[in-house]
Design an enzyme around this catalytic site. Structure first.
Site, PDB file in Angstrom:
ATOM      1  CB  SER A   1      11.854  -7.666 -11.516  1.00 41.27           C
ATOM      2  OG  SER A   1      11.939  -9.035 -11.216  1.00 41.27           O
TER       3      SER A   1
ATOM      4  CE1 TYR B   1      16.944  -8.119 -13.646  1.00 47.82           C
ATOM      5  CE2 TYR B   1      15.653  -9.189 -11.928  1.00 47.82           C
ATOM      6  CZ  TYR B   1      15.742  -8.623 -13.192  1.00 47.82           C
ATOM      7  OH  TYR B   1      14.616  -8.548 -13.983  1.00 47.82           O
TER       8      TYR B   1
HETATM    9  P1  NAD Z   1      15.769  -8.344 -23.202  1.00 44.93           P
HETATM   10  O1  NAD Z   1      17.148  -8.870 -22.955  1.00 44.93           O
HETATM   11  O2  NAD Z   1      14.906  -9.015 -24.203  1.00 44.93           O
HETATM   12  O3  NAD Z   1      15.846  -6.799 -23.595  1.00 44.93           O
HETATM   13  C1  NAD Z   1      16.690  -5.927 -22.902  1.00 44.93           C
HETATM   14  C2  NAD Z   1      16.786  -4.614 -23.655  1.00 44.93           C
HETATM   15  O4  NAD Z   1      17.712  -3.784 -22.930  1.00 44.93           O
HETATM   16  C3  NAD Z   1      17.334  -4.762 -25.083  1.00 44.93           C
HETATM   17  O5  NAD Z   1      16.673  -3.858 -25.944  1.00 44.93           O
HETATM   18  C4  NAD Z   1      18.786  -4.352 -24.928  1.00 44.93           C
HETATM   19  O6  NAD Z   1      19.349  -3.796 -26.124  1.00 44.93           O
HETATM   20  C5  NAD Z   1      18.689  -3.296 -23.838  1.00 44.93           C
HETATM   21  N1  NAD Z   1      19.973  -3.133 -23.167  1.00 44.93           N
HETATM   22  C6  NAD Z   1      20.706  -4.088 -22.543  1.00 44.93           C
HETATM   23  N2  NAD Z   1      21.878  -3.565 -22.133  1.00 44.93           N
HETATM   24  C7  NAD Z   1      21.875  -2.268 -22.507  1.00 44.93           C
HETATM   25  C8  NAD Z   1      22.807  -1.203 -22.386  1.00 44.93           C
HETATM   26  N3  NAD Z   1      24.009  -1.366 -21.829  1.00 44.93           N
HETATM   27  N4  NAD Z   1      22.490   0.001 -22.897  1.00 44.93           N
HETATM   28  C9  NAD Z   1      21.300   0.185 -23.502  1.00 44.93           C
HETATM   29  N5  NAD Z   1      20.371  -0.773 -23.653  1.00 44.93           N
HETATM   30  C10 NAD Z   1      20.674  -1.989 -23.171  1.00 44.93           C
HETATM   31  O7  NAD Z   1      15.090  -8.305 -21.758  1.00 44.93           O
HETATM   32  P2  NAD Z   1      13.553  -8.367 -21.270  1.00 44.93           P
HETATM   33  O8  NAD Z   1      13.327  -9.694 -20.684  1.00 44.93           O
HETATM   34  O9  NAD Z   1      12.644  -7.847 -22.310  1.00 44.93           O
HETATM   35  O10 NAD Z   1      13.636  -7.356 -20.031  1.00 44.93           O
HETATM   36  C11 NAD Z   1      13.178  -6.018 -20.082  1.00 44.93           C
HETATM   37  C12 NAD Z   1      13.015  -5.506 -18.672  1.00 44.93           C
HETATM   38  O11 NAD Z   1      12.050  -6.303 -17.979  1.00 44.93           O
HETATM   39  C13 NAD Z   1      14.304  -5.566 -17.838  1.00 44.93           C
HETATM   40  O12 NAD Z   1      14.408  -4.419 -17.032  1.00 44.93           O
HETATM   41  C14 NAD Z   1      14.097  -6.799 -16.980  1.00 44.93           C
HETATM   42  O13 NAD Z   1      14.804  -6.740 -15.767  1.00 44.93           O
HETATM   43  C15 NAD Z   1      12.593  -6.738 -16.757  1.00 44.93           C
HETATM   44  N6  NAD Z   1      11.992  -8.027 -16.384  1.00 44.93           N
HETATM   45  C16 NAD Z   1      12.021  -9.079 -17.244  1.00 44.93           C
HETATM   46  C17 NAD Z   1      11.450 -10.286 -16.853  1.00 44.93           C
HETATM   47  C18 NAD Z   1      11.428 -11.491 -17.742  1.00 44.93           C
HETATM   48  O14 NAD Z   1      11.023 -12.563 -17.278  1.00 44.93           O
HETATM   49  N7  NAD Z   1      11.820 -11.382 -19.011  1.00 44.93           N
HETATM   50  C19 NAD Z   1      10.867 -10.409 -15.591  1.00 44.93           C
HETATM   51  C20 NAD Z   1      10.853  -9.304 -14.745  1.00 44.93           C
HETATM   52  C21 NAD Z   1      11.427  -8.119 -15.158  1.00 44.93           C
END
Ligand code: NAD
Length: 259
Positions: free
Chosen positions: A141, A154
Site C-alpha cells: 500500500s 496497518y
Molecule cells: P477486500 O476487503 O475487498 O478483500 C480482502 C480479502 O482478504 C477478501 O477476499 C477477504 O476474504 C480476505 N481476508 C480478510 N480477512 C481474512 C482472513 N482472516 N483470512 C483469510 N482471508 C481474509 O480488500 P481490498 O481492498 O481488495 O484489499 C486487498 C489488499 O489490497 C489488502 O492487502 C489491502 O491492504 C491492499 N490495499 C487496498 C487498497 C484499497 O484502496 N482498496 C489500497 C492499498 C492497498
C-alpha cells in the site's frame, strides 16, 4: 501463462478477485482463497472457471492464524502439482488512535497483513527454489511508504511487508525467482467502502460526499486506481520482461506519494 499456477490470497473480493480474473483470462490456473459465504464463492469460482476454461480451486484458510498459511501452500501444491505465482493480497484495516488501539486488533492486522504472508512466502519459496522459477507479488500500500493517522497497525504491517519483499528479493537475486511489492493508493473495494461508511456515520454526511472527500484528501488525481489496473501490473510482474525488477515497491496511487 497457460501452464502457470497462481495462488492469490483474499481473491474472493476486491483487488484479489480482479487479479484472479485477469490471470485466469491469460489461462493461468487459479488457487482462490478468502473468507465469505461458501455458496456465493462456489458460484463465483465456477463462473470464472467456465468463462476462461481454466482449473480453479477454492481454499478458505483463516490467515488470522499464520499456521494456516503453510497449509494453504501445501494444499495448492497438492491440488495443482506446483505453485508458480504467489500473490499476497489478503488484508484488513482497523482505524483508531494509537493510545486506544486495541491490542487484539493490532495482532489481527499484523497476523493477516504480515505474518501470514511471511509464512506463505517461506512455504512457496521451498517449491519455487526446487522448480527454479517463480514470482512473488505482495500487495502492500502507499501506507508501506508513508503514514496516515489512526492506522498504526496497518502502516506498520505494510512497511513490514515492503522490508520483507526486499529481503526475499535479495535471497533470490541469483535465481529466476523475483519478489516485488505493489503500493496502491485508494482503490474502490469493500475494504474502502467500509471506511467511507464509517466516516459518513461519524460526520452525518452522505456516502458520496465522504467518498469524494476521502479521495481529495490524499490522491491528487481525484480518481481511484482500478482493480483492473493493479491486475495488469501483476500480470506484467509475472512476465519474462519483468525478470530484472527485484525488490521494488511500485506505486499506483494517483500521485499520493509524489507530494
Ligand atoms: P477486500 O476487503 O475487498 O478483500 C480482502 C480479502 O482478504 C477478501 O477476499 C477477504 O476474504 C480476505 N481476508 C480478510 N480477512 C481474512 C482472513 N482472516 N483470512 C483469510 N482471508 C481474509 O480488500 P481490498 O481492498 O481488495 O484489499 C486487498 C489488499 O489490497 C489488502 O492487502 C489491502 O491492504 C491492499 N490495499 C487496498 C487498497 C484499497 O484502496 N482498496 C489500497 C492499498 C492497498
Amino acid at each position: 501463462m497457460d501452464t502457470k499456477v497462481a495462488l492469490i490470497t483474499g481473491s474472493t473480493s476486491g483487488i484479489g478477485l480482479g487479479i484472479a480474473e485477469h490471470l485466469a483470462s491469460m489461462k493461468c490456473s487459479i488457487a482462490f482463497h478468502g473468507l465469505g459465504d461458501p455458496n456465493a464463492i462456489r458460484e463465483l469460482v465456477e463462473s470464472i472457471q467456465n468463462r476462461f476454461g481454466v482449473k480453479c480451486q477454492f481454499f478458505d484458510e483463516d490467515l488470522n492464524n499464520p499456521e494456516n498459511a503453510h497449509t494453504l501452500v501445501e494444499q495448492t501444491v497438492q491440488t495443482f502439482g506446483k505453485i508458480d505465482i504467489l500473490v499476497n493480497n489478503a488484508g484488513i484495516q482497523h482505524v483508531a488512535p494509537l493510545e486506544i488501539f486495541p491490542l487484539g486488533e493490532w495482532e489481527k492486522v499484523l497476523n493477516i497483513n504480515l505474518t501470514s504472508p511471511f509464512v506463505l512466502m517461506q512455504a512457496a519459496l521451498i517449491h519455487m527454489k526446487r522448480q527454479n522459477s517463480g514470482r512473488i507479488i505482495n500487495i502492500a500500500s502507499v501506507h508501506g511508504l508513508i503514514a496516515s493517522a489512526q492506522k498504526s497497525a496497518y502502516v506498520a504491517s505494510k512497511h513490514g511487508i515492503i522490508g520483507l519483499t526486499k529481503v526475499a528479493a535479495l535471497e533470490t537475486a541469483q535465481t529466476p525467482i523475483t519478489c516485488n511489492a505493489i503500493c496502491p493508493g485508494w482503490v474502490f473495494t469493500p475494504l474502502v467502502a467500509k471506511q467511507i461508511e464509517d466516516r459518513a456515520k461519524a460526520s452525518g454526511k452522505t456516502f458520496e460526499e465522504e467518498k469524494l472527500a476521502l479521495l481529495l484528501e490524499k490522491q491528487p488525481s481525484g480518481e481511484f486506481a482500478s482493480v483492473e489496473q493493479i491486475a495488469s501490473l501483476v500480470a506484467y510482474l509475472c512476465s519474462d520482461d519483468a525478470g530484472q525488477i527485484r525488490g521494488a515497491a511500485i506505486t499506483m496511487d494517483g500521485g499520493w506519494t509524489a507530494q
